[in-house]
Design a protein around this motif. Structure first.
Motif, short mmCIF file in Angstrom:
data_model
loop_
_atom_site.label_atom_id
_atom_site.label_comp_id
_atom_site.label_asym_id
_atom_site.label_seq_id
_atom_site.Cartn_x
_atom_site.Cartn_y
_atom_site.Cartn_z
N ALA A 35 0.84 -1.20 0.00
CA ALA A 35 0.00 0.00 0.00
C ALA A 35 0.87 1.25 0.00
CB ALA A 35 -0.93 0.01 1.20
N SER A 36 0.32 2.32 -0.52
CA SER A 36 1.04 3.59 -0.54
C SER A 36 1.22 4.13 0.87
CB SER A 36 0.26 4.61 -1.37
OG SER A 36 0.79 5.92 -1.20
N ALA A 37 2.34 4.82 1.09
CA ALA A 37 2.57 5.48 2.38
C ALA A 37 1.62 6.65 2.59
CB ALA A 37 4.01 5.97 2.46
N ASP A 38 0.90 7.06 1.54
CA ASP A 38 -0.04 8.17 1.69
C ASP A 38 -1.09 7.86 2.75
OD1 ASP A 38 1.33 9.48 -0.28
OD2 ASP A 38 -0.16 9.12 -1.86
N GLY A 39 -1.48 6.58 2.86
CA GLY A 39 -2.47 6.21 3.86
C GLY A 39 -1.96 6.41 5.27
N VAL A 40 -0.68 6.16 5.48
CA VAL A 40 -0.07 6.38 6.79
C VAL A 40 -0.06 7.88 7.10
CG1 VAL A 40 2.02 6.11 8.17
CG2 VAL A 40 1.32 4.30 6.58
N VAL A 41 0.34 8.69 6.13
CA VAL A 41 0.38 10.13 6.32
C VAL A 41 -1.02 10.66 6.62
CG1 VAL A 41 0.91 12.34 5.23
CG2 VAL A 41 2.42 10.38 4.86
N ASP A 42 -2.01 10.17 5.89
CA ASP A 42 -3.38 10.60 6.14
C ASP A 42 -3.82 10.26 7.56
OD1 ASP A 42 -3.62 11.61 3.59
OD2 ASP A 42 -4.65 9.85 2.78
N SER A 43 -3.43 9.08 8.05
CA SER A 43 -3.77 8.70 9.42
C SER A 43 -3.09 9.61 10.44
CB SER A 43 -3.37 7.25 9.69
OG SER A 43 -4.08 6.36 8.85
N LEU A 44 -1.86 10.01 10.17
CA LEU A 44 -1.14 10.89 11.09
C LEU A 44 -1.78 12.27 11.18
CD1 LEU A 44 2.64 10.16 10.38
CD2 LEU A 44 1.41 9.75 12.52
N ARG A 45 -2.44 12.70 10.13
CA ARG A 45 -3.02 14.05 10.14
C ARG A 45 -4.02 14.22 11.29
NH1 ARG A 45 -1.13 16.27 5.56
NH2 ARG A 45 -0.92 14.90 3.74
N GLY A 46 -4.70 13.15 11.65
CA GLY A 46 -5.67 13.25 12.73
C GLY A 46 -5.04 13.52 14.09
N TYR A 47 -3.73 13.29 14.21
CA TYR A 47 -3.03 13.52 15.47
C TYR A 47 -2.34 14.88 15.50
CZ TYR A 47 -3.57 8.48 16.26
OH TYR A 47 -4.08 7.22 16.44
N GLN A 48 -2.29 15.60 14.38
CA GLN A 48 -1.59 16.89 14.34
C GLN A 48 -2.53 18.01 14.74
OE1 GLN A 48 0.43 17.98 10.64
NE2 GLN A 48 2.05 18.93 11.87
N ASN A 49 -2.07 18.86 15.61
CA ASN A 49 -2.86 19.97 16.12
C ASN A 49 -2.67 21.23 15.28
OD1 ASN A 49 -4.18 18.89 18.48
ND2 ASN A 49 -2.15 18.73 19.42
N PRO A 50 -3.56 22.20 15.43
CA PRO A 50 -3.40 23.47 14.69
C PRO A 50 -2.08 24.17 14.96
CG PRO A 50 -5.63 23.30 15.56
CD PRO A 50 -4.86 22.14 16.13
N ASP A 51 -1.47 23.91 16.14
CA ASP A 51 -0.19 24.57 16.43
C ASP A 51 0.99 23.90 15.73
OD1 ASP A 51 0.26 22.24 17.92
OD2 ASP A 51 0.07 23.22 19.87
N GLY A 52 0.74 22.78 15.03
CA GLY A 52 1.79 22.09 14.29
C GLY A 52 2.35 20.86 14.99
N GLY A 53 2.17 20.79 16.32
CA GLY A 53 2.65 19.63 17.05
C GLY A 53 1.68 18.46 16.93
N PHE A 54 2.07 17.33 17.51
CA PHE A 54 1.24 16.13 17.50
C PHE A 54 0.84 15.79 18.93
CE2 PHE A 54 3.29 15.91 13.46
CZ PHE A 54 2.41 15.23 12.62
N GLY A 55 -0.37 15.25 19.09
CA GLY A 55 -0.87 14.86 20.39
C GLY A 55 -1.90 13.76 20.27
#
Length: 293
Positions: A35-55
């Protein structure tokens, strides 16, 4: 593929599909199913906050939605594992955020006091608020591996070198972060000079689990050399690696997944971390030829 290797891979896959969170399922699909790594990146987006960090519990042991450096590091580790490009704006925004929580020398802490308002494992306490090589060296090493350039990274790299001039850290977690830094930092002469002392230092570390017969929590040679091609594989004799591979294989649970050796804050976090550890075990055993996908 023999029956045993088929059983390891197939049962671990079933565990991840049944119990793992979306991120590990997408990462499994990228690593083992083309599978493309794009799916992993898309999943990570849900953890990124408006300030740019991840939580949002990207590292599952604390359920804090706010951005924390440990969650940023987990995001970078995931991108590297997936073989994704640097992540573009996702990564640069995270670096911008790291700069806002860094000490003057560029070092960042693992977490911040904001996590105290949310469920967390007992070991996530105020000791994690001190900036240091853990996690700064790992963050910097991962960014160098991805070819990222950023003002915070420049400052953090110099801060890590300044800390290492004082000596190596004394616990295995910080040392593993340091080893990521030494593997990927651009100043190779300086890095290789320091690397010559790593092997002799490992036995002195707290939380280093050299003996595969020890069932307790700790950093093992397979964490530091997860594939035969790993930069640090040269530090470990073949019999040590084989012993830990035997142990890792033995530690598979009847449900197909791997257990963890600490207490997360709840049942959901336990399953999430079991998914993380199951995917890690599957990668290591596959890389060393103990099972096939």
């Amino acid at each position: 593929m023999d029956a045993m290797s088929d059983d390891i891979f197939g049962s671990a896959r079933d565990f991840l599909l049944r119990e793992g969170r979306l991120l590990e399922r997408r990462l499994f699909a990228t690593l083992f199913e083309g599978a493309s790594a794009d799916g992993v990146v898309d999943s990570l987006r849900g953890y990124q906050n408006p300030d740019g960090g991840f939580g949002h519990g990207l590292e599952p042991d604390k359920r804090c939605p706010a951005s924390l450096p440990i969650d940023v590091e987990t995001a970078f580790q995931t991108l590297v594992t997936a073989g994704s490009p640097a992540g573009g704006q996702m990564v640069s925004r995270a670096c911008d955020w790291l700069a806002t929580v860094a000490a003057p020398d560029g070092l960042v802490p693992l977490s911040l006091p904001v996590m105290e308002g949310y469920p967390r494992a007992g070991h996530w306490s105020d000791w994690t608020y001190a900036p240091g090589l853990n996690p700064t060296a790992g963050l910097a090493g991962l960014l160098h591996r991805m070819g990222v350039e950023h003002p915070w990274l420049t400052r953090a790299t110099e801060g890590c070198w300044a800390e290492l001039e004082k000596g190596f850290p004394k616990d295995a977690h910080a040392m593993s972060e340091t080893m990521v830094f030494l593997e990927h930092v651009p100043d190779r002469d300086r890095a290789e000079s320091a690397a010559e002392r790593v092997g002799a230092w490992l036995p002195e570390l707290s939380w280093y689990r050299a003996d595969p017969a020890d069932p307790g929590y700790g950093v093992t040679p397979l964490h530091l050399a997860p594939t035969p091609e790993s930069h640090w594989r040269r530090l470990f004799p073949d019999d040590v690696i084989e012993g830990h591979l035997d142990r890792l294989t033995k530690d598979r649970q009847p449900d197909g997944g791997w257990a963890i050796t600490w207490e997360p804050p709840g049942a959901a976090a336990t399953l999430e971390y079991r998914g993380v550890e199951t995917l890690r075990a599957l990668q290591v055993l596959t890389a060393y030829g103990r099972c096939e996908g």
